[in-house]
Design an enzyme around this catalytic site. Structure first.
Site, mmCIF file in Angstrom:
data_model
loop_
_atom_site.group_PDB
_atom_site.id
_atom_site.type_symbol
_atom_site.label_atom_id
_atom_site.label_comp_id
_atom_site.label_asym_id
_atom_site.label_seq_id
_atom_site.Cartn_x
_atom_site.Cartn_y
_atom_site.Cartn_z
ATOM 1 N N SER A 25 0.807 -1.221 0.000
ATOM 2 C CA SER A 25 0.000 0.000 0.000
ATOM 3 C C SER A 25 0.839 1.269 0.000
ATOM 4 O O SER A 25 1.567 1.528 -0.935
ATOM 5 C CB SER A 25 -0.961 -0.027 1.191
ATOM 6 O OG SER A 25 -1.834 1.053 1.124
ATOM 7 N N HIS A 26 0.749 2.026 1.078
ATOM 8 C CA HIS A 26 1.396 3.334 1.155
ATOM 9 C C HIS A 26 2.794 3.240 1.753
ATOM 10 O O HIS A 26 3.444 4.266 1.954
ATOM 11 C CB HIS A 26 0.534 4.256 2.015
ATOM 12 C CG HIS A 26 0.158 3.598 3.310
ATOM 13 N ND1 HIS A 26 -0.801 2.606 3.373
ATOM 14 C CD2 HIS A 26 0.647 3.737 4.554
ATOM 15 C CE1 HIS A 26 -0.899 2.175 4.625
ATOM 16 N NE2 HIS A 26 -0.031 2.849 5.367
ATOM 17 N N LYS A 62 -11.260 0.198 -1.205
ATOM 18 C CA LYS A 62 -11.374 1.650 -1.325
ATOM 19 C C LYS A 62 -10.734 2.042 -2.649
ATOM 20 O O LYS A 62 -9.945 1.292 -3.212
ATOM 21 C CB LYS A 62 -10.722 2.351 -0.146
ATOM 22 C CG LYS A 62 -9.287 1.975 0.103
ATOM 23 C CD LYS A 62 -8.842 2.493 1.449
ATOM 24 C CE LYS A 62 -7.427 2.043 1.766
ATOM 25 N NZ LYS A 62 -7.330 1.391 3.068
ATOM 26 N N ASP A 109 -2.246 6.645 -3.347
ATOM 27 C CA ASP A 109 -1.079 6.014 -2.723
ATOM 28 C C ASP A 109 -0.474 4.948 -3.626
ATOM 29 O O ASP A 109 -0.840 4.816 -4.792
ATOM 30 C CB ASP A 109 -1.468 5.426 -1.362
ATOM 31 C CG ASP A 109 -2.381 4.222 -1.502
ATOM 32 O OD1 ASP A 109 -3.137 4.186 -2.486
ATOM 33 O OD2 ASP A 109 -2.344 3.326 -0.642
ATOM 34 N N ASP A 123 -5.469 2.902 -3.738
ATOM 35 C CA ASP A 123 -6.761 2.826 -3.050
ATOM 36 C C ASP A 123 -7.032 4.023 -2.135
ATOM 37 O O ASP A 123 -8.163 4.238 -1.732
ATOM 38 C CB ASP A 123 -6.949 1.485 -2.315
ATOM 39 C CG ASP A 123 -5.875 1.207 -1.299
ATOM 40 O OD1 ASP A 123 -4.952 2.033 -1.159
ATOM 41 O OD2 ASP A 123 -5.950 0.147 -0.637
ATOM 42 N N ARG A 124 -6.000 4.791 -1.806
ATOM 43 C CA ARG A 124 -6.241 5.966 -0.946
ATOM 44 C C ARG A 124 -6.391 7.228 -1.790
ATOM 45 O O ARG A 124 -5.973 7.259 -2.946
ATOM 46 C CB ARG A 124 -5.075 6.172 0.015
ATOM 47 C CG ARG A 124 -4.918 5.052 0.996
ATOM 48 C CD ARG A 124 -3.853 5.372 2.016
ATOM 49 N NE ARG A 124 -3.868 4.353 3.058
ATOM 50 C CZ ARG A 124 -3.331 4.493 4.251
ATOM 51 N NH1 ARG A 124 -2.719 5.618 4.568
ATOM 52 N NH2 ARG A 124 -3.388 3.523 5.135
ATOM 53 N N ASP A 153 -0.726 1.736 -4.125
ATOM 54 C CA ASP A 153 -1.560 0.783 -4.854
ATOM 55 C C ASP A 153 -2.884 1.372 -5.322
ATOM 56 O O ASP A 153 -3.759 0.643 -5.790
ATOM 57 C CB ASP A 153 -1.819 -0.466 -3.997
ATOM 58 C CG ASP A 153 -2.571 -0.142 -2.723
ATOM 59 O OD1 ASP A 153 -2.410 0.985 -2.214
ATOM 60 O OD2 ASP A 153 -3.324 -0.993 -2.229
HETATM 61 C C1 G1P Z 1 -4.069 1.683 8.291
HETATM 62 C C2 G1P Z 1 -5.274 2.590 8.429
HETATM 63 C C3 G1P Z 1 -6.533 1.821 8.094
HETATM 64 C C4 G1P Z 1 -6.416 1.209 6.707
HETATM 65 C C5 G1P Z 1 -5.151 0.367 6.637
HETATM 66 C C6 G1P Z 1 -4.919 -0.171 5.236
HETATM 67 O O1 G1P Z 1 -4.170 0.625 9.223
HETATM 68 O O2 G1P Z 1 -5.364 3.129 9.726
HETATM 69 O O3 G1P Z 1 -7.624 2.703 8.167
HETATM 70 O O4 G1P Z 1 -7.518 0.401 6.432
HETATM 71 O O5 G1P Z 1 -4.019 1.165 6.999
HETATM 72 O O6 G1P Z 1 -4.762 0.849 4.295
HETATM 73 P P1 G1P Z 1 -3.429 0.645 10.641
HETATM 74 O O7 G1P Z 1 -1.961 0.841 10.378
HETATM 75 O O8 G1P Z 1 -3.979 1.805 11.399
HETATM 76 O O9 G1P Z 1 -3.775 -0.677 11.247
HETATM 77 ZN ZN ZN Z 2 -3.219 1.514 -0.327
#
Ligand code: G1P
Ligand code: ZN
Length: 547
Positions: A117-118, A380, A281, A285-286, A283
């Site tokens: 992801s990010h 998302k 981000d 989704d954000r 991938d």
């Molecule tokens: C974080 C975000 C959560 C999101 C997840 C995946 O998780 O807080 O809302 O769904 O990344 O993108 P966390 O690190 O808080 O468990």
């Molecule tokens: Zn992501």
């Protein structure tokens, strides 16, 4: 595969750290590079999921380091486990929402999404593998736990001897009874967006001289943004920044938030700010949405979306209900009340929305962590959110700032901020959580700093669709003045622990709607720090990041 002749069984040792977190198995690249690490986890998935012979699997990732070589391994193992076909995007690139959509449309048995992801990419960054089910949604906890259990007994895996697949060539390549299909994912995804939004209206708005700036941060959304914003909507190519996906994201931390994408926050403050500034981000989704002079907090964004949804073609009949993750601000609840529809409160993590989406109980949902989505897919969706705002601006012909100010006048403003405390020694975080848990029953009625505590509990969620229970999903502290503090530990980190503290304060009076967020929330931050004894437990006197 037509025969077993070219399938090998390779001996390996189980790893004990393959428990998926909030969104799949995420580890440092160097962890994934240990001998047979990826293969062991994949074998655990294949054994647990038991895909029907000949079925299709969607496989793709955000282009980060290890993306293409992992796809080759997955293809060979999939073939050995009887999968008939894998479907991927050009160069093995699929954004997470596009992959989710593809799983559904192609009726695949599921998908393997290669992303962290990010989190940063490159040889020193992170990598991840996430399994999505045939619904397109993330595997439920029961399944990820079963995969973890299976991973602990893996002493061999099956892999077929296939030639290297050509990921850059669109079309189908066959190897015996196994095939790989490379699809034009941006074109397909653009088609989905055309069914939801008014492309003509958006193109007119851009032609009328309005400007958009979208930053792909050298991650997966570049090709999608070029296809939609430039090719189909006619924005100039320089409207998309950092469009080329790179294995290390060009050094960016591909997380669209005001800390990691500070250059966009600065652009929004500049005299020549475009009408809409946005980013996604790693991938895809954000999303982060900004307009001249302001960033819209994700909690406000989803609330505004709901308030205006029926002006957009894909949502013209409204939505049956909405949902937000527990720590997300209650701005969405206020709009849901006015529309007379339910607003569900779920634990953090997108997968908790999936049952509600699948059962048609909700049509729109969001998280404070820059994630928003709708029933068009089961993840998302960053670019979708950007197009939603673009369509809204074009339909309303008002600026981002005007739309938000009007919204606050009608519903009040939910000031919101998240503080992250990165704690190297994870045991200190656990100690804080345990102490907080113990103190909960005695908190209501007590005062902390200038606030009187009214409610205090640990969030436990019962899924209204399958009745599954998820315990210990964060602490909620409600104050007499309507403000709220939430604490929870991150489930996506790859080292140490991150304590997340979520602050919320409601302001009904329009005269208080333009205050600086940090100052307005300062009293709540003091309560939060004192209540959990953050400095005593973590040694940190201030947050590592304020989002
Ligand atoms: C974080 C975000 C959560 C999101 C997840 C995946 O998780 O807080 O809302 O769904 O990344 O993108 P966390 O690190 O808080 O468990
Ligand atoms: Zn992501």
């Amino acid at each position: 595969m037509s025969t077993d002749a070219n399938i090998q069984t390779i001996a390996c040792k189980p790893y004990d750290d393959q428990r998926p977190g909030t969104a799949g198995l995420r580890k440092k690249v160097t962890v994934f590079q240990q001998p047979h690490y990826l293969e062991t986890f994949l074998e655990a998935i294949f054994r647990t999921v038991a895909i029907e012979p000949g079925a299709s699997l969607v496989v793709g990732g955000d282009g980060r380091y290890l993306n293409s070589e992992s796809i080759q391994v997955i293809a060979r193992m999939a073939a050995a486990h009887g999968v008939g076909q894998i479907i991927t995007g050009r160069d093995g690139l699929l954004s997470t929402p596009a992959a989710s959509n593809l799983i559904r449309e192609r009726r695949a048995a599921g998908g393997l999404l290669l992303t962290a992801s990010h989190n940063p990419g490159g040889p020193n960054g992170d990598f991840g593998v996430k399994f999505n089910t045939a619904t397109g949604g993330q595997a439920p906890e029961s399944l990820t736990e079963a995969i973890f259990t299976a991973s602990q007994d893996i002493t061999s895996y099956r892999i077929a001897d296939l030639p290297n697949l050509e990921l850059s060539r669109l079309g189908t390549q066959e190897c015996g009874s196994f095939a790989i299909e490379v699809v034009d994912s941006p074109a397909h995804y653009a088609g989905v967006m055309e069914r939801l939004f008014d492309f003509e209206r958006m193109a007119d708005w851009l032609r009328a001289g309005h400007r958009i700036c979208f930053d792909a941060l050298h991650a997966v959304t570049g090709p999608y943004a070029l296809e939609i914003l430039c090719r189909r909507l006619g924005a100039p190519t320089d409207a998309v920044l950092h469009a080329e996906p790179l294995p290390d994201f060009g050094g960016f931390h591909p997380d669209p938030n005001p800390v990691d994408a500070v250059h966009l926050a600065e652009l929004a403050q500049s005299p020549n700010a475009p009408d809409l500034i946005a980013a996604s981000d790693g991938d895809g989704d954000r999303n982060m949405i900004l307009g001249p002079g302001l960033m819209i907090s994700p909690g406000d964004s989803v609330a505004v979306m709901l308030a205006h949804a029926n002006k957009l073609p894909g949502y013209k009949d409204g939505v049956p209900g909405v949902a937000r993750s527990m720590p997300t601000s209650r701005a969405l609840d206020a709009v849901a009340v006015s529309l007379g529809i339910p607003c569900y409160e779920t634990p953090t993590g997108w997968r908790f929305f999936c049952n509600l989406l699948e059962a048609d109980m909700i049509g729109l949902c969001g998280e404070e962590s820059f994630g928003t989505g709708s029933s068009h897919t089961r993840e998302k969706d960053g670019l979708w959110a950007v197009l939603f705002w673009l369509n809204l601006l074009a339909a309303e012909n008002r600026s981002v700032g005007e739309i938000v100010a009007t919204h606050w006048r009608e519903f009040g403003r939910h000031y919101y901020q998240r503080q992250d405390f990165f704690i190297e020694d994870a045991s200190r975080a656990t100690a804080l959580v345990e102490a907080l848990r113990e103190s909960l029953p005695g908190l209501p009625g007590q005062r902390v700093a200038d606030g009187s505590i009214e409610t205090a509990d640990e969030f436990c969620y019962t899924d209204p669709v399958d009745n599954s229970e998820s315990r210990q999903q964060g602490f909620r502290i409600g104050f007499g003045d309507g403000s709220r503090v939430v604490y929870r530990l991150s489930g996506t980190g790859t080292s140490g622990a991150t304590l997340r503290v979520y602050l919320e304060r409601f302001a009904a009076d329009p005269a208080t709607h333009q205050e600086p967020v940090t100052e307005f929330l300062a009293p709540i931050a003091t309560r939060a720090a004192q209540l959990a004894h953050i400095e005593k437990f973590t040694g940190l006197s201030a947050p590592t990041a304020i989002i």
